[in-house]
Design an enzyme around this catalytic site. Structure first.
Site, PDB file in Angstrom:
ATOM      1  CB  ILE A  62       2.535   0.267  -1.650  1.00  0.00           C
ATOM      2  CG1 ILE A  62       2.003   0.144  -3.082  1.00  0.00           C
ATOM      3  CG2 ILE A  62       1.549   1.047  -0.794  1.00  0.00           C
ATOM      4  CD1 ILE A  62       0.651  -0.620  -3.166  1.00  0.00           C
ATOM      5  CB  SER A  63       5.247   3.831  -5.255  1.00  0.00           C
ATOM      6  OG  SER A  63       6.497   3.208  -5.181  1.00  0.00           O
ATOM      7  CD  GLN A  64       1.753  10.588  -3.920  1.00  0.00           C
ATOM      8  OE1 GLN A  64       2.865  10.871  -3.458  1.00  0.00           O
ATOM      9  NE2 GLN A  64       0.887  11.497  -4.288  1.00  0.00           N
TER      10      GLN A  64
END
Ligand code: SAH
Length: 214
Positions: A62-64
């Site tokens: 999951i992206s930052q």
């Protein structure tokens, strides 16, 4: 953690993101509203509001939150924009886009991730997110043109299909570089000319391309 604790953690996360030169109040409000813990595996929930990418299975992440916020601020998303996302992953960034009022078209190559993202988005009531399984480097031609495109996986170069599917005043954000280390770029088209602006260094999982432009 209960709902009130998650809410507090989200407010803290939004403040941390704001402290890193994210000034768009709509983007910050979206970070404060989207329950990121719902997009990570249950055993990772306690870390959901740390400003870091997290594993979501299938070797993906999951992206930052900061990178999502920076990308979407740069894309200047307006309500009603048609936005293409390449790499749905958990669906978190798609939810932030939906909070900004966009109609989201998202392509994910892993059927399993696409299905679980769709299920969470549906449970949370994000009805304007459409997900398909396939190679997002080819875009989603049936749904083009898009006012904005956000690529969530690192690529060696901009896939030509994506440039073709952008509208005449379109904006595109993409991590460009090698495996494990890229630079995040904003490309904008105005009067037929392309302009690029450097955003920041980043490290996305690779864009996996089955055939074609590579
Ligand atoms: N934005 C997502 C994170 C995506 S991680 C989030 O917020 O959770 C990058 C995703 O891109 C992974 O799920 C990976 O499977 C997907 N991906 C990689 N190459 C792709 C391709 N060619 N087409 C579609 N999806 C791709």
């Amino acid at each position: 953690m209960d709902d009130a604790e998650y809410r507090k953690a989200r407010a803290r996360l939004a403040a941390e993101v704001a402290a890193q030169r994210i000034t768009d109040p709509r983007v910050l409000a979206a970070v404060e509203r989207v329950p990121r813990h719902r997009f990570v595996p249950t055993h990772m929930r306690r870390w959901a509001y740390i400003d870091r990418p997290l594993p979501i299975g299938m070797g993906q992440t999951i992206s930052q939150p900061y990178i999502v916020a920076l990308s979407l601020q740069a894309l200047r998303i307006s309500p009603e924009d048609r936005v293409l996302e390449v790499g749905t992953g958990s669906g978190y960034q798609a939810a932030i886009l939906a909070e900004l009022g966009a109609e989201v078209f998202s392509v994910e190559r892993h059927g399993e991730l696409a299905r679980s993202a769709q299920a969470v988005l549906q449970e949370l009531g994000y009805v304007d997110v459409h997900i398909t399984v396939g190679d997002g480097s080819k875009g989603w031609p049936e749904k083009a043109p898009f006012q904005a495109i956000v690529v969530s996986a690192g690529a060696p170069a901009v896939p030509p299909a994506l440039q073709e599917q952008l509208s005449s005043a379109g904006r595109l954000v993409i991590p460009l570089g090698e495996h494990g280390r890229q630079d995040l770029w904003l490309l904008e088209r105005t009067n037929g000319e392309w302009r690029s602006s450097y955003l920041c260094p980043c490290a996305f999982v690779p864009l996996v391309v089955e055939e074609g432009w590579r």
